[in-house]
Design an enzyme around this catalytic site. Structure first.
Site, short mmCIF file in Angstrom:
data_model
loop_
_atom_site.label_atom_id
_atom_site.label_comp_id
_atom_site.label_asym_id
_atom_site.label_seq_id
_atom_site.Cartn_x
_atom_site.Cartn_y
_atom_site.Cartn_z
N ASP A 75 40.22 53.72 81.99
CA ASP A 75 39.27 54.40 81.27
C ASP A 75 39.36 55.66 80.93
OD1 ASP A 75 38.54 51.59 82.05
OD2 ASP A 75 36.30 52.32 82.38
N LYS A 118 33.80 53.12 75.02
CA LYS A 118 32.90 53.20 76.03
C LYS A 118 31.95 54.36 75.91
CE LYS A 118 33.24 53.76 81.17
NZ LYS A 118 34.03 54.03 82.16
N LYS A 142 31.86 48.91 75.74
CA LYS A 142 31.29 49.05 77.32
C LYS A 142 30.20 50.01 77.14
CE LYS A 142 32.96 50.08 82.06
NZ LYS A 142 33.93 50.47 82.70
#
Length: 336
Positions: free
Chosen positions: A168, A236, A272
């Protein structure tokens, strides 16, 4: 996981779609040529989706599905190997009173905690689409992103070498807001390359936009397209360290980008939302939004995740209420 050659394929595709090399000029022309976001319309669509009801027979399915899509997270300066082991135990057996409760998709930790997560998972370490639990690591000087590219790449490579299945990363929001789109593109593409393993496979790359700092829906839309063009496997919303974090309108907008990308290329990109999703009621709104925007096929771990630390507890409470009969549907969703 990405296969060998995927980075080059994505780079070629980006050049083809952009009509030139991904420098500031070409990217600005492309990103600023996207249709503007109708903020009122977006927020109304999100509000309408948030009021959709789920039939009583689907509630148990929805709660289990949420569990299966959670990245159970600890990202604190005081994290210890023991805390990570406890997190893994919770991921593997979320409800000790109910063995039918599914596992979460992944545990998300800082890079230096990856070896402890991998060790604690043991044989359960694997693809969440196949019943395993992945290890996700935040990288690239999370959460600020304020480091040299060399440090960001080393951060990524170390986590992958330690066994991380997913990275991430955070984008350089300052560069993005300054219009240095070529720099942001290049950093994402290079981090993508740093996700490569010696055997030619790659860790999945989630690109964190930090939507709360991008301010406008137009910026969020442009950053979403930029992240996908540069090779992100997921987009995300947030680090969870900046407010506002995930919101339903922002996530809807990102899902619409993913839908449009799929229609244009045939490639499925994950989304996400992370930060601020604490109740089952809110999480179900996101399930509905995904299903209505990109389709139920996106409701699987390699295409949708919740970044959460406290959400799981509320979902387990709702499951227990349903199982024991001490349940009020009004707790989290409209009843048909």
């Amino acid at each position: 996981m990405s296969s060998p050659g995927v980075v080059q394929t994505l780079a070629d595709r980006a050049v083809e779609l952009l009509g030139g090399e991904p420098d500031d000029t070409t990217l600005r022309r492309y990103l600023h040529g996207l249709p503007g976001v109708d903020a009122v319309g977006l927020e109304q669509r999100a509000a309408d989706l948030g009021t959709r009801s789920i039939k009583t027979t689907s509630k148990a399915w929805a709660l289990d599905k949420i569990v299966e899509l959670i990245d159970l997270t600890t990202l604190e300066g005081a994290d210890t190997p023991g805390k990570v082991r406890s997190l893994v135990a919770k991921a593997l057996n979320p409800d000790a009173t109910d063995p039918s409760c599914p596992r979460v998709a992944a545990v998300c930790v800082y890079g230096d905690m990856v070896p402890y997560a991998v060790e604690a998972l043991g044989a359960a370490h694997g693809d969440p689409d196949e019943g395993g639990v992945s290890v996700a690591a935040v990288a690239t000087a999370f959460p600020s992103g304020r480091a040299s590219l060399a440090v960001k790449l080393a951060d990524t490579a170390d986590a992958v070498a330690a066994g991380a299945d997913e990275i991430d990363m955070v984008i350089d929001r300052g560069a993005f807001l300054a219009g240095r789109y070529g720099l942001v593109f290049d950093q994402i593409a290079q981090v993508k390359r740093a996700c490569r393993r010696d055997d030619g496979t790659s860790a999945s790359l989630k690109v964190i936009l930090e939507t709360g700092e991008l301010k406008t829906y137009d910026n969020i839309k442009r950053a979403s397209w930029l992240a996908i063009l540069a090779g992100g496997d997921f987009i995300k919303t947030s680090t969870g360290k900046v407010q506002p974090a995930a919101t339903l309108p922002t996530t809807l907008l990102m899902l619409e980008v993913v839908r449009d990308w799929y229609r244009a290329t045939g490639e499925k990109i994950g989304v996400k939302p992370a930060g601020g999703i604490r109740s089952s009621k809110d999480a179900i709104k996101y399930l509905v939004t995904v299903a209505e925007t990109v389709g139920e096929e996106w409701l699987q771990p390699h295409l949708f995740r919740y970044g959460a630390s406290s959400l799981l507890n509320d979902v387990l409470l709702q499951r227990q209420k349903m199982r024991t009969g001490h349940y009020s549907g009004a707790d989290y969703v409209t009843i048909d």
